[in-house]
Design a protein around this motif. Sequence first.
Motif, PDB file in Angstrom:
ATOM      1  N   ALA A   3       0.840  -1.202   0.000  1.00 39.76           N
ATOM      2  CA  ALA A   3       0.000   0.000   0.000  1.00 39.76           C
ATOM      3  C   ALA A   3       0.873   1.250   0.000  1.00 39.76           C
ATOM      4  O   ALA A   3       1.870   1.332   0.722  1.00 39.76           O
ATOM      5  N   ILE A   4       0.475   2.205  -0.818  1.00 34.11           N
ATOM      6  CA  ILE A   4       1.218   3.457  -0.923  1.00 34.11           C
ATOM      7  C   ILE A   4       0.229   4.551  -1.317  1.00 34.11           C
ATOM      8  O   ILE A   4      -0.726   4.302  -2.059  1.00 34.11           O
ATOM      9  N   ALA A   5       0.407   5.734  -0.785  1.00 37.16           N
ATOM     10  CA  ALA A   5      -0.441   6.849  -1.201  1.00 37.16           C
ATOM     11  C   ALA A   5      -0.054   7.267  -2.617  1.00 37.16           C
ATOM     12  O   ALA A   5       1.096   7.122  -3.029  1.00 37.16           O
ATOM     13  N   ASN A   6      -1.017   7.767  -3.355  1.00 39.15           N
ATOM     14  CA  ASN A   6      -0.784   8.182  -4.736  1.00 39.15           C
ATOM     15  C   ASN A   6       0.369   9.193  -4.794  1.00 39.15           C
ATOM     16  O   ASN A   6       0.252  10.302  -4.276  1.00 39.15           O
ATOM     17  N   PRO A   7       1.492   8.834  -5.410  1.00 40.82           N
ATOM     18  CA  PRO A   7       2.657   9.739  -5.428  1.00 40.82           C
ATOM     19  C   PRO A   7       2.393  11.067  -6.120  1.00 40.82           C
ATOM     20  O   PRO A   7       3.078  12.052  -5.853  1.00 40.82           O
ATOM     21  N   THR A  41      -4.518   5.237   2.836  1.00 32.01           N
ATOM     22  CA  THR A  41      -3.501   4.193   2.727  1.00 32.01           C
ATOM     23  C   THR A  41      -3.328   3.459   4.053  1.00 32.01           C
ATOM     24  O   THR A  41      -3.207   2.229   4.094  1.00 32.01           O
ATOM     25  N   ALA A  42      -3.332   4.208   5.149  1.00 31.97           N
ATOM     26  CA  ALA A  42      -3.240   3.586   6.470  1.00 31.97           C
ATOM     27  C   ALA A  42      -4.412   2.640   6.700  1.00 31.97           C
ATOM     28  O   ALA A  42      -4.256   1.556   7.281  1.00 31.97           O
ATOM     29  N   GLY A  43      -5.589   3.028   6.215  1.00 27.78           N
ATOM     30  CA  GLY A  43      -6.762   2.171   6.349  1.00 27.78           C
ATOM     31  C   GLY A  43      -6.627   0.879   5.568  1.00 27.78           C
ATOM     32  O   GLY A  43      -7.081  -0.181   6.021  1.00 27.78           O
ATOM     33  N   LEU A  44      -6.004   0.937   4.399  1.00 29.32           N
ATOM     34  CA  LEU A  44      -5.807  -0.268   3.591  1.00 29.32           C
ATOM     35  C   LEU A  44      -4.968  -1.304   4.330  1.00 29.32           C
ATOM     36  O   LEU A  44      -5.236  -2.507   4.259  1.00 29.32           O
TER      37      LEU A  44
END
Length: 237
Positions: free
Chosen positions: A122-126, A159-162
Amino acid sequence: MLRALALLLSLLPALARAETLRVAVASNFLPAAQEIAAIMTDEGWDVRLSGGATGALYAQIRHGAPFDLFLAADQARPAALEAEGRGTAQPYAVGRLVLWSADPALIGEDPVAALRGARVIAIANPDLAPYGRAGAEVLDALGLAQDAPLVMGQNIGQTAGLVATGNAPLGFLAAALTPVGGSRWDVPGDLHAPIRQDMIVLSPGPGAERFIAVLQSDEGRALLEDHGYDAPEAVTP
């Protein structure tokens, strides 16, 4: 006449505090901003926080959203607003990146092996979230970027939720949003560019001044540390 003037002057602080302060806050900094807002609320201020991805908040501001203060998760968006004459950007925090898993045994002493073996990361949209960009830089530095199986959140909170819900076994999170427990790797700062977070006052007023004063006070510095940030002077611009 003099009595009326004296009464009016005595009411000015209360009248100023009655004005609503609208703050756009990057998702990663929202918990810390909520504590500052609580301090101000106890003082009589009306503070409204709107959290989201830095890129999305920036777009809202560009389209006329009436925010008084913008706390971004990067330097680029406040700098762009400064270039438009909207105010002066200044640093307020330096973020820390963490690789986290809800599984206490997953990351262990070899986080690179955990990344290589992950079915999804999981990663936040860069393109929208600076912590996502930092995570992408880490994968690139480790030689894992090309084949990494990624699932993207629109912001670091999503992302943390994923990861917390098990939709991804591990992911790159802001230290400020990393849950207690599980397993983690505090990513070395030399694997990504510094995550310096800047702010900009869009509509000057006593509310914005007070918010910044609390943030930059000794109490505010302790709050930064508690939420997983370094003070701005920790990184040379």
